[in-house]
Design an enzyme around this catalytic site. Structure first.
Site, short mmCIF file in Angstrom:
data_model
loop_
_atom_site.label_atom_id
_atom_site.label_comp_id
_atom_site.label_asym_id
_atom_site.label_seq_id
_atom_site.Cartn_x
_atom_site.Cartn_y
_atom_site.Cartn_z
N ARG A 44 0.88 -1.18 0.00
CA ARG A 44 0.00 0.00 0.00
C ARG A 44 0.90 1.21 0.00
NH1 ARG A 44 -2.70 4.14 0.37
NH2 ARG A 44 -4.80 4.31 1.17
N GLU A 52 -11.16 5.43 -5.43
CA GLU A 52 -11.63 4.05 -5.44
C GLU A 52 -12.00 3.64 -6.87
OE1 GLU A 52 -11.72 2.00 -2.73
OE2 GLU A 52 -10.77 3.65 -1.63
N ARG A 86 -0.97 -5.56 4.59
CA ARG A 86 -0.17 -5.04 3.48
C ARG A 86 1.03 -4.28 4.03
NH1 ARG A 86 -4.99 -1.85 0.54
NH2 ARG A 86 -5.01 -1.04 2.65
#
Length: 169
Positions: A44, A52, A86
């Protein structure tokens, strides 16, 4: 205290690898050598938040990141991990900081809640003033606001379905 650094998962470590997947404008998968085997690591991008997928500019943001890093050898400067497991990191490709480039090009916001690079604020202001990328939309909605409104919309839909089911004989 020094012994804690020897425990796996507690120390951050920069690593090299090849980007094998771009999920969206702020998440990639990197294939790295891990001893005698290859390992896929979800990364990330630190300090940024991209639109998004279902949001305006979501696809373009993902495409821009893919143009920058997909199938390329990169250096990940690790800054920890998130609640989804992540790695949080900065992606370097040669002399390019991909996190900064995403904001400079108007394909992501500086993520103020998790900001570790104040340069991103200046880059975002420049992109906004120039109308680059998502800033061409005068009503650009920050991803964290979009996620909040989507969650509220889904909740209202669930409640409405519940009321309809309760009213049915």
């Amino acid at each position: 205290m020094a012994g804690l650094c020897l425990l796996p998962g507690l120390a951050w470590a920069d690593f090299h690898g090849r980007v094998v997947r771009v999920a969206d404008g702020d998440t990639v998968t990197v294939l790295r050598d891990h001893g005698d085997r290859k390992e896929q690591v979800r990364v990330r991008l630190a300090s940024i938040d991209a639109p998004e997928r279902r949001q305006a500019f979501g696809t373009r943001s993902r495409q821009h990141l893919a143009e920058l890093v997909f199938d390329r050898q990169v250096l990940i400067q690790e800054q920890g991990s998130d609640r989804y497991g992540r790695v949080i990191g900065v992606i370097h490709l040669g002399g390019l900081n991909a996190n900064q480039e995403m904001v400079r090009s108007g394909m992501a916001w500086a993520y103020r809640q998790y900001l570790n690079d104040s340069t991103l604020l200046r880059l975002e202001t420049g992109a906004r003033r120039a109308g680059r990328g998502l800033w061409a939309d005068k009503d650009a909605q920050a991803p964290w606001e979009f996620r909040r409104s989507e969650a509220a919309r889904r909740k209202a839909e669930r409640e409405a379905r519940g009321q309809v089911a309760a009213a049915s004989p």
